[in-house]
Design an enzyme around this catalytic site. Structure first.
Site, PDB file in Angstrom:
ATOM      1  N   ASP A  37       0.806  -1.214   0.000  1.00 11.32           N
ATOM      2  CA  ASP A  37       0.000   0.000   0.000  1.00 11.32           C
ATOM      3  C   ASP A  37       0.840   1.266   0.000  1.00 11.32           C
ATOM      4  O   ASP A  37       2.053   1.230  -0.151  1.00 11.32           O
ATOM      5  CB  ASP A  37      -1.086  -0.020   1.086  1.00 11.32           C
ATOM      6  CG  ASP A  37      -0.558  -0.365   2.446  1.00 11.32           C
ATOM      7  OD1 ASP A  37       0.537   0.116   2.769  1.00 11.32           O
ATOM      8  OD2 ASP A  37      -1.239  -1.107   3.182  1.00 11.32           O
ATOM      9  N   LYS A  59      -4.603   3.067  -0.226  1.00 12.51           N
ATOM     10  CA  LYS A  59      -4.936   3.341   1.175  1.00 12.51           C
ATOM     11  C   LYS A  59      -4.351   4.627   1.661  1.00 12.51           C
ATOM     12  O   LYS A  59      -3.477   4.675   2.492  1.00 12.51           O
ATOM     13  CB  LYS A  59      -4.503   2.203   2.089  1.00 12.51           C
ATOM     14  CG  LYS A  59      -5.723   1.411   2.483  1.00 12.51           C
ATOM     15  CD  LYS A  59      -5.503   0.456   3.570  1.00 12.51           C
ATOM     16  CE  LYS A  59      -6.860  -0.013   4.026  1.00 12.51           C
ATOM     17  NZ  LYS A  59      -7.087   0.122   5.382  1.00 12.51           N
ATOM     18  N   MET A 174      -2.302   8.916  12.545  1.00 15.39           N
ATOM     19  CA  MET A 174      -3.474   9.334  11.749  1.00 15.39           C
ATOM     20  C   MET A 174      -4.179  10.513  12.416  1.00 15.39           C
ATOM     21  O   MET A 174      -5.411  10.612  12.356  1.00 15.39           O
ATOM     22  CB  MET A 174      -4.471   8.173  11.597  1.00 15.39           C
ATOM     23  CG  MET A 174      -3.844   6.903  11.068  1.00 15.39           C
ATOM     24  SD  MET A 174      -4.989   5.508  11.092  1.00 15.39           S
ATOM     25  CE  MET A 174      -5.000   5.064  12.828  1.00 15.39           C
TER      26      MET A 174
HETATM   27  N1  SAH Z   1       1.243   0.420  10.966  1.00 17.49           N
HETATM   28  C1  SAH Z   1       1.764   1.753  10.869  1.00 17.49           C
HETATM   29  C2  SAH Z   1       0.699   2.787  11.125  1.00 17.49           C
HETATM   30  C3  SAH Z   1      -0.405   2.780  10.104  1.00 17.49           C
HETATM   31  S1  SAH Z   1      -1.580   4.027  10.367  1.00 17.49           S
HETATM   32  C4  SAH Z   1       2.946   1.912  11.823  1.00 17.49           C
HETATM   33  O1  SAH Z   1       3.184   1.047  12.657  1.00 17.49           O
HETATM   34  O2  SAH Z   1       3.681   2.904  11.683  1.00 17.49           O
HETATM   35  C5  SAH Z   1      -0.951   5.296   9.328  1.00 17.49           C
HETATM   36  C6  SAH Z   1      -0.364   6.408  10.150  1.00 17.49           C
HETATM   37  O3  SAH Z   1       0.944   6.049  10.565  1.00 17.49           O
HETATM   38  C7  SAH Z   1      -0.184   7.707   9.444  1.00 17.49           C
HETATM   39  O4  SAH Z   1      -1.394   8.442   9.405  1.00 17.49           O
HETATM   40  C8  SAH Z   1       0.854   8.371  10.283  1.00 17.49           C
HETATM   41  O5  SAH Z   1       0.279   8.873  11.459  1.00 17.49           O
HETATM   42  C9  SAH Z   1       1.716   7.208  10.679  1.00 17.49           C
HETATM   43  N2  SAH Z   1       2.899   7.051   9.822  1.00 17.49           N
HETATM   44  C10 SAH Z   1       3.230   6.007   9.060  1.00 17.49           C
HETATM   45  N3  SAH Z   1       4.418   6.193   8.475  1.00 17.49           N
HETATM   46  C11 SAH Z   1       4.867   7.384   8.896  1.00 17.49           C
HETATM   47  C12 SAH Z   1       6.049   8.145   8.677  1.00 17.49           C
HETATM   48  N4  SAH Z   1       7.020   7.696   7.880  1.00 17.49           N
HETATM   49  N5  SAH Z   1       6.177   9.330   9.295  1.00 17.49           N
HETATM   50  C13 SAH Z   1       5.208   9.800  10.099  1.00 17.49           C
HETATM   51  N6  SAH Z   1       4.068   9.128  10.334  1.00 17.49           N
HETATM   52  C14 SAH Z   1       3.903   7.945   9.756  1.00 17.49           C
END
Ligand code: SAH
Length: 505
Positions: A37, A59, A174
């Site tokens: 995704d 997504k 998020m």
């Molecule tokens: N499973 C993922 C989270 C998925 S929800 C994890 O463990 O990181 C998606 C959210 O993750 C985004 O809205 C943001 O808040 C955060 N996110 C994911 N990658 C990111 C990144 N490189 N930098 C900042 N926030 C990130």
């Protein structure tokens, strides 16, 4: 028996490919299908098996390429077909990654799965912004909270008063769009408005950006700075640590975009060096290296290897292709037992070592002229010399050696052809001025890139052009282009150093 399918629910980490686990990389290499995704970094997706089927399921908050139930169905279908599926997710698959839901569907269908945990952005994006989620005497606990749930809704499942008063560090994922509601809710439940807070966008990636604020001012600051998802929202006194722990966005090339023009197989060394210094790199494989169409001369030379006093190799590619031909002829490095080997530079010499050969001669400056001069003292009239090189190359070396009375057989080890898959990305980066440096590692990368750019070649005048050495530089000048950066040592290291110096000024 039909092959048993299986789904690996893999965490790809927050972006920096170096944060991918070894297990995740292995799964990508063995998978028949990769389902990925929007948060999966392209540099990670690129580890996938060349023959794997690639399925993008999107997504991005409002822009789902496929709904969750469609993804569940897809995984069940693929595993039922006996496929090994790598389901790649950003961060950790079980931290707001819906990995559990996908696994339950597989269990219901009687299909096997494995979880491959990943580095979550909740911790890693903070760390890359110089914020540790716990710190002695500052924070003894942290919570990772969804920011997706509207906190003003009566059915909110989040324990706001507990979070506000009992957990030291709060990390919302998020949460950018709800940041005002989240902050208000925390303040209303007892967290002081002056609590330090940070928003970290695209954490661990070259385009990471960090906003330092307070709980009370966060919402207004996000609007003012135009901060957008994906970002984590960190609340707590640990945010103050950034003043001492900042490291990633301090790197010398952080925030700079550098274009690397090399053949696909070769780009990685320069790219890795520039990325290690913090640069964002656009690899433009302006040249692609292929075996020569006609190998008759090469094969004849290899069959008669012992008649040559010297073998000269002028690039790491030349080394690889020479040995490929040698091996194809059923021989190995021992075929060079009566022949001395000259390398044009240290990278070529290093490549030779991989085949167990220590170069007998490496000139102190890495140009054909210097190699010819260095060889002048070594050869006597009548010596037979084999020069294995690219199809298109300058003639100086063989001309000089012939003047000295040597018999020089020039054979084509490989050919370079123009090739550019991501031309649009390149043009966009040049037009927007985002690309600050374009690197050239040989004259052929210059001519090939000009060919690729066609009537847009004047765009190169908008950026600093970096050349690996004087010959490549001269080719740029001949094409009306100015050389802003030139390596002192004509190697990838030398080129990286020169770029660092340019920015240090
Ligand atoms: N499973 C993922 C989270 C998925 S929800 C994890 O463990 O990181 C998606 C959210 O993750 C985004 O809205 C943001 O808040 C955060 N996110 C994911 N990658 C990111 C990144 N490189 N930098 C900042 N926030 C990130």
């Amino acid at each position: 028996m039909a092959k048993q399918g299986k789904v690996y629910l893999i965490g790809a980490g927050p972006g920096d490919p170096g944060l991918l686990t070894l297990k995740a990389k292995h799964c990508l290499e063995i998978a028949d299908v990769v389902v990925y995704d929007y948060l999966a970094d392209p540099r990670i997706v690129a580890f996938s098996n060349k023959n794997a089927e690639m399925i993008y399921v999107g997504k991005q908050a409002a822009n789902h390429a496929m709904s969750q139930w469609q993804i569940n169905e897809l995984l069940v279908k693929l595993a039922n077909e006996g496929k090994i599926v790598a389901r790649l997710k950003g961060g950790d698959p079980l931290v707001f990654g819906r990995g559990g839901e996908e696994a339950i569907e597989l269990t219901k269908a009687g299909l096997p799965f494995e979880f491959v945990p990943g580095v979550t952005s909740a911790i890693a994006a903070a760390a890359y912004a110089g914020i540790g989620v716990t710190h002695r005497a500052v924070a003894t606990s942290f919570a990772v909270v969804t920011g997706h749930e509207d906190p003003t809704k009566p059915e909110s499942q989040i324990n706001w008063s507990g979070l506000a008063t009992s957990v030291d560090t709060l990390v919302f994922l998020m949460g950018v769009e709800n940041i005002e509601k989240i902050s208000k809710q925390l303040i209303a439940n007892g967290r002081p408005a002056e609590t330090p807070a940070a928003v970290v966008r695209w954490g661990t990636r070259p385009n990471q950006s960090t906003l330092i604020t307070t709980l009370g001012e966060a919402a207004a600051d996000v609007v003012r700075t135009g901060m957008k998802p994906p970002a984590i929202f960190v609340v707590g006194n640990v945010v103050n640590l950034r003043s001492q722990l900042q490291w990633f966005d301090n790197k010398p090339l952080f925030g700079k975009t550098v274009v690397v023009t090399r053949a696909r197989a070769q780009a990685s060394a320069l790219t890795a060096k520039l990325e290690a210094e913090g640069a964002r790199v656009i690899e433009v494989p302006a040249i692609k290296i292929v075996p020569p169409a006609d190998t008759t001369a090469m094969d004849a030379a290899i069959a008669d290897m012992c008649s040559y006093k010297w073998l000269i190799l002028t690039s790491a590619n030349g080394v690889d292709y020479f040995f490929e031909h040698l091996h194809a002829a059923g021989k190995d490095s021992r075929a060079l037992c009566c022949t001395k080997v000259a390398a044009i530079g240290s990278a070529t010499a290093k490549q030779l070592e991989k085949y167990g050969i220590k170069a007998d001669l490496v000139p102190s400056e890495y140009k054909a002229e210097d190699l010819a001069e260095a060889m002048a003292g070594e050869i006597t009239a009548g010596d037979k010399i084999l020069l294995a090189r690219a199809k298109v190359a300058r003639e100086v070396l063989q001309n000089r050696l012939r003047e000295l009375g040597a018999t020089v057989d020039v054979v084509v080890a490989y050919e370079t052809i123009a090739d550019c898959e991501n031309k649009d990305e390149l043009i966009e980066a040049l037009e927007s001025g985002e690309a600050s440096v374009v690197t050239f590692t040989s004259s052929s990368t210059v001519t090939n890139l000009l060919e690729v750019l066609g009537d847009k070649k004047d765009l190169l005048k908008k950026t600093a052009l970096a050349s690996i050495g004087p010959i490549t530089g001269a080719t740029l000048q001949k094409n009306g282009l100015e050389v802003a950066i030139e390596a002192k040592e004509y190697t990838i290291n030398g080129l990286t150093e020169a770029i660092l110096e340019y920015y240090a000024k």
